[in-house]
Design an enzyme around this catalytic site. Structure first.
Site, PDB file in Angstrom:
ATOM      1  CG  ASP A   1      -4.429  26.747 -14.650  1.00 57.39           C
ATOM      2  OD1 ASP A   1      -5.184  27.697 -14.352  1.00 57.39           O
ATOM      3  OD2 ASP A   1      -4.613  25.589 -14.256  1.00 57.39           O
ATOM      4  CB  ALA A   2      -0.275  27.998 -19.861  1.00 59.32           C
ATOM      5  CD  GLU A   3      -3.557  33.233 -21.813  1.00 59.53           C
ATOM      6  OE1 GLU A   3      -3.495  34.180 -22.594  1.00 59.53           O
ATOM      7  OE2 GLU A   3      -4.624  32.708 -21.468  1.00 59.53           O
TER       8      GLU A   3
ATOM      9  CG  LEU B   1       2.880  23.134  -4.055  1.00 63.68           C
ATOM     10  CD1 LEU B   1       2.323  21.964  -4.857  1.00 63.68           C
ATOM     11  CD2 LEU B   1       4.027  22.670  -3.172  1.00 63.68           C
TER      12      LEU B   1
ATOM     13  CB  CYS C   1     -34.873  24.661 -39.036  1.00 63.74           C
ATOM     14  SG  CYS C   1     -33.987  23.085 -38.946  1.00 63.74           S
TER      15      CYS C   1
ATOM     16  NE  ARG D   1      -4.535  27.686  -1.875  1.00 61.82           N
ATOM     17  CZ  ARG D   1      -3.731  27.316  -2.855  1.00 61.82           C
ATOM     18  NH1 ARG D   1      -2.712  26.514  -2.614  1.00 61.82           N
ATOM     19  NH2 ARG D   1      -3.953  27.704  -4.092  1.00 61.82           N
TER      20      ARG D   1
ATOM     21  CE  LYS E   1      -0.228  22.301  -8.963  1.00 64.93           C
ATOM     22  NZ  LYS E   1      -1.550  22.795  -9.437  1.00 64.93           N
TER      23      LYS E   1
END
Length: 676
Positions: A34-36, A85, A412, A139, A118
């Site tokens: 979201d920040a980018e 917004l 393993c 939406r 939010k």
């Protein structure tokens, strides 16, 4: 920057943002944080303001989201538009928002605002006619969304019928996945080698878009509502004059409303709420990426109106992005209690959300392939759900060519046995693998399982090394002379541990099922299985059809549980636990003494918290992790946390531990000691 350079960059940004809109809104599978995304949109907006001749009505700065181009659900046109917004990222930008309001209204503030969390989810619109729900939709691009009615109705708090509302009504809100449900879902997907969700918002969107509502119903989605579209003016004429009052109106009509909203006066008042909530952000049961600030007086909304994209009377004040860049130095492989091999990334240490992060889970082969992550890569990390460090994306633009692909071991890493590959999951099939034994015992003794205090990791390692235990049933054969003489284990410590082991026999079927680590069985599913079958013998004879009748059980989980229940080694383990005296009956329900009451616990109690929670549930109460207006009592122990402050603010009654036991005695006629 020249006009031509700006034009070129604007076109690049628009194409890039449209692509990411499609990934986010339509596919529910974003490639960037979201920040980018906010940084890209902000750069475009600044260029359009600097070069007004480059503005265009089809720019992403003038639009909301993305139209469902290849919708799998019926497209529906919203009766009134759903806006996005605008964002504020610091106090100066919040102050600028208030100054724009002052200029537009022609008068000075300060103004009253409603401040709401939010919630990071998926915006939806519910449309009612004559009080009956006609449909629910996402939406989409703000004008056209996708109908998801059947999936929305799997959320039990969404009302189908309303009384005393306008003839035509749109109710707007957010569908989200609580952090606890998100972590549980990813754990199940990871166990099956399937693609996991990057964050709760993606998980909510993906769950709401399922073609089978039964899958959606098992995902634990929740909803919160905060606005009206059609019908707002009629509600105003009834006397609802503020956003604060509108939230109360929604609650009165039966809609779930997120409890943490507040009134504030002026930008300074909003800032005080913002800073307070920022500190408490990780105590929330859901992801919140900021606060929504709305002018409280509804009449002013019409005066201010909207831009092409967003209202002028509201803004999203975003929390700082909690992401850090670092390098992946190496990958090691760990073996879990089921034998599943999990890759763990070793990072250059970074400080993130209050703690140092130097390791990060890489989940499974699907996850590594999807990220295309390599040793030596620069990566962007965050905490998924605010809890678990996770790689958000690989910074491929910083590659030098020296990065190395991650190679899965063929044997393993703990016992050297050849690994089996089941789809994208690598497993160690060796029943004697020391790592599997260690993890199985550690989980069995953990607080939410059999709660054997004093049985820590170091002691488990020593018990395995000495051959004193091979599996969890052997714990109940330990004697004092076996323990005394082990490193840091004296006679008193040995007696205390043996007492804890003895007490664990009485935890009941619910805790035992969780402790045994049946595939896909967490706390909730263990509780449901115990309630459905009542005792271990009945569960061992369960059919696939009976398992599918249990709430939260899907077909894949049911088949995996059934396979384990029929496994001779598992049945032998259960037999030895029963012979040792471990109770295998569901705890007696205890009637409905506390039916209708909701409890939250904070602080340290004299009894284990999980034991008190189980007792309250047996008596018919609901026990949750967060305080809301629906909380009946907050039980307060020693050193309480922020829940106490929240309870006082909401007027929720509090009980000391002693007062709780007096309440139980009054309701049941029995002392706490008799009930436990």
């Amino acid at each position: 920057m020249t006009l031509e350079e700006a034009r070129k960059r604007v076109n690049e940004l628009r194409d890039l943002i449209r692509y990411h809109n499609y990934r986010y809104y339509v596919l529910a599978d974003p490639e960037i944080s979201d920040a980018e995304y906010d940084r890209l949109l902000r750069e475009l907006k600044e260029l359009e303001e600097r070069f007004p001749e480059l503005k265009s009505p089809d720019s992403p700065t003038e639009q909301v989201g993305a139209r469902p181009l290849e919708a799998t659900f019926r497209p529906v046109r919203h009766p009134t538009r759903m806006y996005s917004l605008d964002n504020a990222f610091n106090f100066d930008e919040l102050k600028a928002f208030e100054e724009r309001i002052e200029r537009a209204l022609g008068r000075e503030g300060p103004f009253a605002y409603t401040v709401e969390h939010k919630v990071d989810g998926l915006s939806v619109n519910l449309y009612y006619e004559d009080g009956v729900l006609v449909y629910g939709a996402t939406r989409g691009d703000g004008e056209v969304g996708e109908e998801v009615t059947q999936n929305l109705l799997t959320i039990p708090t969404i009302p189908r019928r309303l009384k005393g509302v306008p003839e035509r009504l749109e109710v707007r809100g957010e569908v989200y996945m609580p952090v606890e449900a998100f972590l549980r879902l990813n754990e199940e997907l990871e166990e099956r080698g399937e693609r996991i969700f990057k964050n709760p918002r993606n998980a909510a969107a993906g769950s709401l878009r399922q073609k089978d509502p039964r899958i959606t119903a098992k995902r634990g989605l929740r909803a919160t509502f905060y606005a009206l579209g059609l019908g707002l003016e009629e509600v105003e004429r009834e006397g609802v004059a503020t956003q604060f009052a509108l939230l109360h109106w929604l609650k009165e009509k039966g809609f779930p409303v997120e409890h943490g909203y507040a009134r504030a006066v002026g930008a300074e008042g909003v800032e005080a709420v913002y800073q307070d909530w920022l500190k408490k952000r990780r105590a929330l049961p859901f992801e919140a990426d900021g606060v929504v600030v709305k002018l409280d007086e509804l009449a002013l909304w019409r005066e201010l109106g909207y831009t092409a994209r967003a209202p002028r009377f509201a803004i999203a004040y975003k929390f700082p992005a909690e992401e850090k860049e670092t390098r992946l130095l190496d990958v090691v492989f760990q073996v879990g209690r089921t034998g599943r091999v999990t890759p763990v990334g070793i990072l250059e240490p970074v400080f993130l959300e209050g703690s140092e992060v130097s390791r990060v889970t890489l989940h499974n082969e699907s996850y590594i392939e999807e990220l295309d992550i390599r040793i030596g890569d620069w990566v962007l990390v965050h905490k998924a759900g605010g809890v678990i460090p996770e790689v958000l994306r690989v910074l491929k633009e910083r590659r030098t060519g020296e990065e190395r692909p991650i190679r899965w071991p063929e044997t393993c890493p703990e016992c050297g046995h050849r690994l089996l590959k089941e789809g994208k999951v690598h497993r160690c099939p060796n029943p004697l693998c020391p790592a599997k034994r260690f993890e199985a015992i550690r989980h069995f003794a953990s607080r939410k399982a059999m709660d054997i205090q004093g049985l820590g990791e170091k002691l488990i390692e020593r018990l395995l090394e000495k051959g004193l235990v091979k599996d969890v049933a052997d714990l109940y054969r330990l004697r004092k002379e076996d323990l005394v003489g082990l490193e840091r284990m004296g006679e008193k410590s040995a007696q205390n541990l043996l007492r804890q082991i003895e007490e664990s026999k009485r935890r009941g079927l619910e805790r035992l099922l969780y402790a045994l680590g049946l595939p896909g069985v967490g706390e909730v599913l263990a509780r449901n299985l115990a309630a459905r079958f009542g005792n271990m013998d009945r569960l061992l004879e369960a059919s696939l059809e009976e398992l599918l009748e249990v709430e939260e059980v899907g077909e894949l989980t049911a088949r995996a549980i059934l396979e384990t229940l029929k496994d001779p080694a598992f049945r032998d383990l259960v037999r030895r636990l029963k012979e040792a005296g471990v109770e295998m009956e569901a705890k007696e329900k205890g009637g409905e003494a506390l039916k209708g009451l909701t409890f939250v616990i904070t602080g340290e109690l004299s009894r284990p918290r999980e034991e008190v929670k189980a007792l309250l549930r047996r008596l018919g109460a609901k026990v949750t992790d967060s305080v809301s207006r629906k909380t009946s009592y907050l039980v307060v122990g020693e050193n309480p946390g922020s829940k106490l402050e929240k309870a006082r603010a909401l007027g929720v009654p509090t009980l000391t531990e002693e007062e709780l036991y007096r309440l139980l005695e009054a309701r049941t006629g029995k002392k706490a000691e008799e009930l436990v």
